[in-house]
Every structure is written in C-alpha cells, then in structure tokens.
Design a protein around this motif. Structure first.
Motif, short mmCIF file in Angstrom:
data_model
loop_
_atom_site.label_atom_id
_atom_site.label_comp_id
_atom_site.label_asym_id
_atom_site.label_seq_id
_atom_site.Cartn_x
_atom_site.Cartn_y
_atom_site.Cartn_z
N ARG A 51 0.77 -1.09 -0.10
CA ARG A 51 0.15 0.02 -0.09
C ARG A 51 0.82 1.35 0.16
O ARG A 51 0.62 2.25 -0.77
CB ARG A 51 -0.87 0.00 1.07
N LEU A 52 2.06 1.12 0.86
CA LEU A 52 3.03 2.50 0.95
C LEU A 52 3.61 2.76 -0.65
O LEU A 52 3.86 3.77 -0.88
CB LEU A 52 3.76 2.22 1.90
N ALA A 53 3.92 1.61 -1.16
CA ALA A 53 4.32 1.34 -2.51
C ALA A 53 3.58 2.20 -3.60
O ALA A 53 3.96 3.02 -4.25
CB ALA A 53 4.85 0.17 -2.97
N LEU A 54 2.00 1.66 -3.34
CA LEU A 54 1.21 2.38 -4.20
C LEU A 54 1.10 3.84 -4.00
O LEU A 54 0.84 4.65 -4.75
CB LEU A 54 -0.09 1.83 -3.92
N ILE A 55 1.12 4.34 -2.78
CA ILE A 55 0.98 5.64 -2.33
C ILE A 55 2.07 6.20 -3.00
O ILE A 55 2.23 7.40 -3.56
CB ILE A 55 1.10 5.89 -0.91
N SER A 56 3.53 5.91 -3.04
CA SER A 56 4.70 6.38 -3.38
C SER A 56 4.51 6.71 -5.03
O SER A 56 4.78 7.73 -5.58
CB SER A 56 5.78 5.59 -3.20
N LEU A 57 3.90 5.55 -5.50
CA LEU A 57 3.71 5.49 -6.77
C LEU A 57 2.89 6.82 -7.20
O LEU A 57 3.13 7.55 -8.24
CB LEU A 57 3.11 4.26 -7.43
N GLY A 58 1.77 6.92 -6.57
CA GLY A 58 0.78 8.05 -6.84
C GLY A 58 1.38 9.30 -6.79
O GLY A 58 1.25 10.37 -7.43
N ARG A 59 2.19 9.16 -5.47
CA ARG A 59 2.67 10.60 -5.42
C ARG A 59 3.80 11.01 -6.50
O ARG A 59 3.96 12.19 -7.09
CB ARG A 59 3.52 10.73 -3.97
N ASN A 60 4.52 10.01 -7.10
CA ASN A 60 5.41 10.31 -8.08
C ASN A 60 4.75 10.57 -9.38
O ASN A 60 5.20 11.34 -10.21
CB ASN A 60 6.24 8.90 -8.36
N ASP A 66 -4.57 13.76 -1.14
CA ASP A 66 -5.99 13.88 -1.26
C ASP A 66 -6.74 12.88 -2.37
O ASP A 66 -7.49 12.16 -2.19
CB ASP A 66 -6.69 14.99 -1.24
N GLU A 67 -6.16 13.08 -3.41
CA GLU A 67 -6.46 12.28 -4.64
C GLU A 67 -6.28 10.72 -4.27
O GLU A 67 -6.88 10.03 -4.57
CB GLU A 67 -5.63 12.83 -5.71
N ILE A 68 -5.07 10.55 -3.87
CA ILE A 68 -4.75 9.04 -3.51
C ILE A 68 -5.77 8.57 -2.48
O ILE A 68 -6.19 7.29 -2.83
CB ILE A 68 -3.40 9.18 -3.14
N SER A 69 -5.98 9.35 -1.60
CA SER A 69 -6.94 8.49 -0.67
C SER A 69 -8.35 8.55 -1.28
O SER A 69 -9.05 7.54 -0.53
CB SER A 69 -7.13 9.36 0.75
N ARG A 70 -8.73 9.35 -2.28
CA ARG A 70 -9.91 9.06 -2.79
C ARG A 70 -9.77 7.66 -3.68
O ARG A 70 -10.72 7.03 -3.92
CB ARG A 70 -10.38 10.17 -3.99
N MET A 71 -8.61 7.52 -4.06
CA MET A 71 -8.70 6.34 -4.94
C MET A 71 -8.08 4.89 -4.47
O MET A 71 -8.54 3.89 -4.99
CB MET A 71 -7.54 6.42 -5.95
#
Lengths: 145, 145
Positions: A51-60, A66-71
């Motif tokens: 999940r953290l990797a996914l978050i990093s991915l999104g940030r990158n 906020d967008e990430i938490s919506r997704m």
DNA sequence: TTACAAGCTCAAGTCAACTTGAGGTCAAGA
DNA sequence: TCTTGACCTCAAGTTGACTTGAGCTTGTAA
C-alpha cells in the motif's frame, strides 16, 4: 485462515524507508490503517508495504495525498480510469515541456555565445516557456531530485 | 541615447500575465528591478518582460527563485554551465521516470483487470517507483497543470 | 478641485506534506 | 524489579512561493 505477518512501526520504517512520523501522518489522513495495537504501539499487517508503494507511486505520478486517498479504499485500490487517463495526458504534456527545457538547458550549457538572449534557439525556448500556464497555479510533478 | 519604453506596473501585469503582488515580491527578492518611481509608483523598463520570461523559464526548468537570482545578474544572465548541465541531466532522469509513470497510468486506465496489484505490468511499475528517491525531499518539477 | 482607481507598504496568511518538540507510556531484556 | 529505548499524543513549526488585507498615498480624468 491466513493471518499475514504482523509488524510494528519500526519494522515498517525499516522496510519502507519512510519515517515513523510519516506513517502516523498517513494513518491520521486515512491513507493507511494499522490492524491493532500492542499497548500503545501500532501493529501493521505486512501488506501495508504494498500500500505504501502504491502511495509512493501515486505521489510520483503527481497525485496529491487527497487524490490518492480518494482512489485507495481501505481494502485496495479502486481506480478511476478517467482520472488516470487525464493524469497520464497531463504527464505527457509535462514531459514534452520538460524535454524542451532539457534541450534548452543543454543548449545554454554548450552554446558559447555570451548573450543567450540573442541566440535564436534560446529565444524560441523563451517563447515556448512564456506561453505555458500563465495564470495557473504551479503543481509539483513530484520527482525526487 | 536609446531609452527604452517605460511602463508602470499595470502595464507589466497586462503584458506578463503576472500579478502585481508577484512583481513586487520579485523585486523584494532582487530578481527584477524597477528603473525608478513616478511618485510612489514603480516604473519598469520594457526589457523587464524578457527578464520575467527568463524567470518563468527557469522556474519551469525546476530552478528555485534563489538559484535563478544567482544566475541572473542585474544586467542579464550569467550562466553557470555546470549547473545547467546538471539540471538538464536531472530533467532527463525525471522525464524517464515520468514516462514510466505515464505508461503505468495508461495501463491502469485501460487494463480491465480489477486487481492491478496482481498484474505484472503494474507490479513492475510499483517496483520501479519504490526504488526512487526514498529519503530525498520531493521537489516540484514545476509545470502548470 | 475633487474623486478615485491604481499604487504603495508591511505584516500576516496560505498551501501541502511533513517534521519537530515536549512530555508521557510501557514492553521487554538484564 | 528496574531501566531504557521504542513508542505514543498533540500542538506547533518548516519550506517556498506567493497572496491577502488593512490602511495610506497620489496621478489623472472629469
């Protein structure tokens, strides 16, 4: 029943590279969740790392938290295909822009002319740059240096 | 003697698209200078527009205002070729990264699999993203959306 | 001459994504 | 049992690039 391995925050820190403060911050924001406590101490399931990797991915990719938490629903990603496609297009525009910048910088770094303002290549670049997003707020595209 | 056309701040606002507050802010920071005052009002030489374009260019290329002010002397650009080349290389890395992101997003937007975590393409992307700049502070690459 | 839009200054506020600090708790190794 | 280091909470601070607001001044059109 398969109960995945459970880790405390220190383990997550070691394995994700993120500081504990960030993990707590993400939990506050609802981006991640701990599976329980041992006394005061948070316990995380091993899948937190994915999940953290996914978050990093999104940030990158330029998404805000906020967008990430919506997704990312609590139980995995729920993906808004239109949003993704839009972001991809945006990235694409940014990439083109950055390529122009890169070429301009390379040119400036190599061009022996003392006054770049007089150089047509540079002029062209200025022109291009000047047309971009004049009134729009700048956003991080978000790549570490 | 050629005295270039002189403008007040309102003209600069109209022609540059930047708000007056930003121009004053830039002047405070020493990024631009007015050529005098008419009463209280700042007067700018027409070449301010070129300078502002140069500043936008720099911002778009990912330079901070401080870096830019180091590069732009009051009388024109003084270019640090090494810095430029380094920035160009950095941009190049960012571009590659962004392209991977863009492809990943496009894939996610199009891939019919409900669970991207199981998709090898996505896995690969996660892997790539996970390797990037773990401990480094994120920086804007600075393109308007 | 008078009104007023456009300027001005200076301090404080904004935004995102975290980090830092002060002060408290507690599980586990010696 | 005692110590201690890893954890906790909650509030406040940080950074960069601006923006906003309050209150004041002034060039210029009518």
């Amino acid at each position: 029943m398969k109960h995945a391995k459970i880790m405390d925050i220190g383990d997550v820190v070691k394995r994700s590279g993120l500081p504990a403060s960030t993990l707590r911050f993400y939990e506050d924001k609802g981006l991640i969740q701990s599976v329980g406590r041992n006394g005061l101490r948070r316990l995380f399931d091993a899948d937190i790392l994915e999940r953290l990797a996914l978050i990093s991915l999104g940030r990158n990719a330029g998404f805000s938290l906020d967008e990430i938490s919506r997704m990312l629903t609590p139980h995995g990603p729920r993906i808004d295909r239109e949003l993704l496609a839009a972001k991809a297009d945006e990235l694409d525009r940014n990439i083109k822009m950055l390529m122009a910048m890169r070429d301009g910088l390379r040119h400036a770094a190599e061009c022996p002319a003392p006054r770049h303002l007089e150089c047509p290549t540079f002029q062209r670049l200025l022109h291009v740059a000047g047309k971009k997003g004049r009134h729009e707020r700048r956003k991080p595209v978000g790549i570490a240096s």
